[in-house]
Design a protein around this motif. Structure first.
Motif, PDB file in Angstrom:
ATOM      1  N   ASP A  20      60.793  28.261  21.736  1.00 12.86           N
ATOM      2  CA  ASP A  20      61.549  27.608  20.782  1.00 12.86           C
ATOM      3  C   ASP A  20      62.541  28.605  20.335  1.00 12.86           C
ATOM      4  O   ASP A  20      62.238  29.723  19.897  1.00 12.86           O
ATOM      5  CB  ASP A  20      60.521  26.959  19.510  1.00 12.86           C
ATOM      6  CG  ASP A  20      61.373  26.218  18.649  1.00 12.86           C
ATOM      7  OD1 ASP A  20      62.635  26.429  18.480  1.00 12.86           O
ATOM      8  OD2 ASP A  20      60.767  25.246  17.962  1.00 12.86           O
ATOM      9  N   CYS A  21      63.831  28.063  20.417  1.00 17.94           N
ATOM     10  CA  CYS A  21      64.783  29.020  20.131  1.00 17.94           C
ATOM     11  C   CYS A  21      64.967  29.553  18.702  1.00 17.94           C
ATOM     12  O   CYS A  21      65.254  30.777  18.337  1.00 17.94           O
ATOM     13  CB  CYS A  21      66.384  28.809  20.203  1.00 17.94           C
ATOM     14  SG  CYS A  21      66.809  27.003  19.311  1.00 17.94           S
ATOM     15  N   LEU A  25      65.400  33.329  18.691  1.00 20.61           N
ATOM     16  CA  LEU A  25      66.640  34.138  18.197  1.00 20.61           C
ATOM     17  C   LEU A  25      66.579  35.147  17.023  1.00 20.61           C
ATOM     18  O   LEU A  25      67.523  35.961  17.226  1.00 20.61           O
ATOM     19  CB  LEU A  25      67.551  32.785  17.529  1.00 20.61           C
ATOM     20  CG  LEU A  25      68.051  31.882  18.896  1.00 20.61           C
ATOM     21  CD1 LEU A  25      68.971  30.782  18.174  1.00 20.61           C
ATOM     22  CD2 LEU A  25      69.033  32.224  19.766  1.00 20.61           C
ATOM     23  N   CYS A  37      75.911  25.403  23.576  1.00 20.82           N
ATOM     24  CA  CYS A  37      74.834  24.517  23.384  1.00 20.82           C
ATOM     25  C   CYS A  37      74.796  23.099  23.227  1.00 20.82           C
ATOM     26  O   CYS A  37      75.549  22.593  22.603  1.00 20.82           O
ATOM     27  CB  CYS A  37      74.079  25.036  22.288  1.00 20.82           C
ATOM     28  SG  CYS A  37      72.346  24.359  21.951  1.00 20.82           S
ATOM     29  N   PHE A  81      72.143  30.769  15.063  1.00 23.98           N
ATOM     30  CA  PHE A  81      73.111  30.799  16.212  1.00 23.98           C
ATOM     31  C   PHE A  81      74.260  31.688  15.731  1.00 23.98           C
ATOM     32  O   PHE A  81      74.453  32.532  16.763  1.00 23.98           O
ATOM     33  CB  PHE A  81      73.764  29.259  16.302  1.00 23.98           C
ATOM     34  CG  PHE A  81      73.022  28.406  17.264  1.00 23.98           C
ATOM     35  CD1 PHE A  81      71.501  28.406  17.438  1.00 23.98           C
ATOM     36  CD2 PHE A  81      73.613  27.271  17.783  1.00 23.98           C
ATOM     37  CE1 PHE A  81      70.850  27.389  18.062  1.00 23.98           C
ATOM     38  CE2 PHE A  81      72.885  26.144  18.159  1.00 23.98           C
ATOM     39  CZ  PHE A  81      71.380  26.440  18.632  1.00 23.98           C
ATOM     40  N   LEU A 194      75.260  32.894  25.652  1.00 20.40           N
ATOM     41  CA  LEU A 194      74.009  32.308  25.260  1.00 20.40           C
ATOM     42  C   LEU A 194      73.965  30.782  25.204  1.00 20.40           C
ATOM     43  O   LEU A 194      74.905  30.367  24.673  1.00 20.40           O
ATOM     44  CB  LEU A 194      73.761  33.014  23.819  1.00 20.40           C
ATOM     45  CG  LEU A 194      72.530  32.417  23.057  1.00 20.40           C
ATOM     46  CD1 LEU A 194      71.138  33.017  23.495  1.00 20.40           C
ATOM     47  CD2 LEU A 194      72.588  32.913  21.497  1.00 20.40           C
ATOM     48  N   ASP A 195      72.671  30.497  25.675  1.00 18.70           N
ATOM     49  CA  ASP A 195      72.655  28.834  25.497  1.00 18.70           C
ATOM     50  C   ASP A 195      71.013  28.871  24.933  1.00 18.70           C
ATOM     51  O   ASP A 195      70.164  29.005  25.723  1.00 18.70           O
ATOM     52  CB  ASP A 195      72.486  28.148  26.887  1.00 18.70           C
ATOM     53  CG  ASP A 195      72.598  26.543  26.667  1.00 18.70           C
ATOM     54  OD1 ASP A 195      72.100  26.134  25.751  1.00 18.70           O
ATOM     55  OD2 ASP A 195      72.791  25.960  27.816  1.00 18.70           O
ATOM     56  N   PRO A 196      70.905  28.370  23.608  1.00 16.87           N
ATOM     57  CA  PRO A 196      69.659  28.400  23.030  1.00 16.87           C
ATOM     58  C   PRO A 196      68.645  27.160  23.247  1.00 16.87           C
ATOM     59  O   PRO A 196      67.594  27.198  22.969  1.00 16.87           O
ATOM     60  CB  PRO A 196      69.859  28.309  21.434  1.00 16.87           C
ATOM     61  CG  PRO A 196      71.394  28.924  21.336  1.00 16.87           C
ATOM     62  CD  PRO A 196      72.002  28.408  22.705  1.00 16.87           C
ATOM     63  N   MET A 197      69.435  26.164  24.006  1.00 16.63           N
ATOM     64  CA  MET A 197      68.735  25.024  24.345  1.00 16.63           C
ATOM     65  C   MET A 197      69.369  24.662  25.756  1.00 16.63           C
ATOM     66  O   MET A 197      69.951  23.625  26.054  1.00 16.63           O
ATOM     67  CB  MET A 197      68.870  23.757  23.410  1.00 16.63           C
ATOM     68  CG  MET A 197      68.419  24.000  22.007  1.00 16.63           C
ATOM     69  SD  MET A 197      68.830  22.613  20.852  1.00 16.63           S
ATOM     70  CE  MET A 197      68.419  23.365  19.200  1.00 16.63           C
ATOM     71  N   ILE A 217      67.484  29.656  26.705  1.00 20.37           N
ATOM     72  CA  ILE A 217      66.163  29.358  26.108  1.00 20.37           C
ATOM     73  C   ILE A 217      65.938  27.990  26.008  1.00 20.37           C
ATOM     74  O   ILE A 217      66.816  27.179  25.754  1.00 20.37           O
ATOM     75  CB  ILE A 217      66.158  29.698  24.567  1.00 20.37           C
ATOM     76  CG1 ILE A 217      66.809  31.594  24.480  1.00 20.37           C
ATOM     77  CG2 ILE A 217      64.932  29.665  23.682  1.00 20.37           C
ATOM     78  CD1 ILE A 217      66.883  31.991  22.805  1.00 20.37           C
ATOM     79  N   GLU A 218      64.533  27.665  26.620  1.00 15.66           N
ATOM     80  CA  GLU A 218      64.365  26.242  26.745  1.00 15.66           C
ATOM     81  C   GLU A 218      62.509  26.023  26.245  1.00 15.66           C
ATOM     82  O   GLU A 218      61.991  26.871  26.627  1.00 15.66           O
ATOM     83  CB  GLU A 218      64.518  25.837  28.014  1.00 15.66           C
ATOM     84  CG  GLU A 218      64.072  24.382  28.324  1.00 15.66           C
ATOM     85  CD  GLU A 218      64.484  23.324  27.601  1.00 15.66           C
ATOM     86  OE1 GLU A 218      63.724  22.578  27.070  1.00 15.66           O
ATOM     87  OE2 GLU A 218      65.758  23.272  27.201  1.00 15.66           O
ATOM     88  N   LYS A 219      62.487  25.336  25.527  1.00 17.20           N
ATOM     89  CA  LYS A 219      61.258  25.128  24.848  1.00 17.20           C
ATOM     90  C   LYS A 219      60.127  24.115  25.866  1.00 17.20           C
ATOM     91  O   LYS A 219      59.089  24.047  25.937  1.00 17.20           O
ATOM     92  CB  LYS A 219      61.317  24.485  23.530  1.00 17.20           C
ATOM     93  CG  LYS A 219      61.607  23.229  23.713  1.00 17.20           C
ATOM     94  CD  LYS A 219      61.691  22.735  21.904  1.00 17.20           C
ATOM     95  CE  LYS A 219      60.508  22.599  21.204  1.00 17.20           C
ATOM     96  NZ  LYS A 219      60.228  22.186  19.956  1.00 17.20           N
TER      97      LYS A 219
END
Length: 243
Positions: A20-21, A25, A37, A81, A194-197, A217-219
């Motif tokens: 989970d970002c 993060l 994102c 972010f 950066l791509d948090p999702m 980052i991917e959950k």
């Protein structure tokens, strides 16, 4: 390893993290030169359309409740972010028409400053009784108090038209070409994207193709695995092209 990191893989110039970002993060302060994102947002729910919908909105895939996936509150995202980006970083935050105003206000409240509202014209339209929907929006922001950097191609328009063929089964997949368009305009070679999702990794693939480094980052483990496959293929293709 950060307790929130379930898996951490480096593929070429990309670091892909399963988790989970919001948990991850805080361990990545000031790392990104640019952020892209496609936030998981709530879709329009309800309605009484008389025609059966297809694709991701088919009755056997979508209950019409507005939720295709886990949806965080916009208010949770702006500050994490912001802190994960370097000074004078650009950010591209995607949202639909029902979320773009709330998202913009929330991110500005977290310290981001507004550049422009960009539009992806998907050409294909989703049925709607109040005008068929063929657009998605990107809030273009920057971090910094003064002297924001400009884009590289000043001939770029607000609109980006692309009838993109889907490459994965992800319900809200974004085309690599769209991510690449933004990345090429707001970063330079070796910058960190950066791509948090990251979903299935479209921005990661775009970064590889442009010679950038990237952190995704991917959950969801299913989509994380797809991203690993796509990024691996992109790195192999990039290395072959360099020979």
């Amino acid at each position: 390893m950060n307790a929130g990191i379930l898996q951490d893989i480096t593929i070429g110039p990309c670091r892909l993290i399963l988790g989970d970002c919001l948990d991850i993060l805080p361990s990545l302060p000031g790392v990104a030169d640019m952020l892209f994102c496609d936030v998981a947002y709530e879709l329009t729910s309800g309605g009484n359309a008389h025609q059966s919908m297809g694709g991701i909105f088919a009755n056997d895939r979508y209950s019409n409740n507005g939720l295709l996936m886990d949806v965080p509150a916009w208010e949770e995202l702006g500050a994490p972010f912001f802190r994960a980006c370097k000074p004078n970083a650009d950010a591209y935050i995607m949202a639909n028409d029902k979320n773009v105003f709330r998202a913009g206000l929330t991110f500005e409240g977290a310290g981001w400053r507004f550049h422009n509202l960009l539009v992806w014209d998907k050409v294909r339209a989703t049925r709607n009784r109040w005008y068929m929907k063929n657009l998605e929006f990107t809030i273009y922001l920057w971090k910094g108090k003064s002297d924001p950097k400009g884009i590289h191609d000043c001939g770029s328009k607000q609109s980006f038209t692309l009838n993109a063929k889907k490459e994965t089964a992800h319900p809200t997949e974004k085309p690599v070409a769209l991510a690449r368009h933004y990345i090429s305009n707001s970063s330079k070679p070796d910058d960190v994207i950066l791509d948090p999702m990251m979903g299935t990794g479209s921005a990661m693939v775009g970064a590889v193709e442009l010679g950038r480094r990237a952190i995704g980052i991917e959950k969801n483990p299913k989509w994380f695995d797809v991203a690993v496959q796509r990024v691996t293929a992109a790195v192999v293709a990039s290395q072959a092209g360099a020979q």
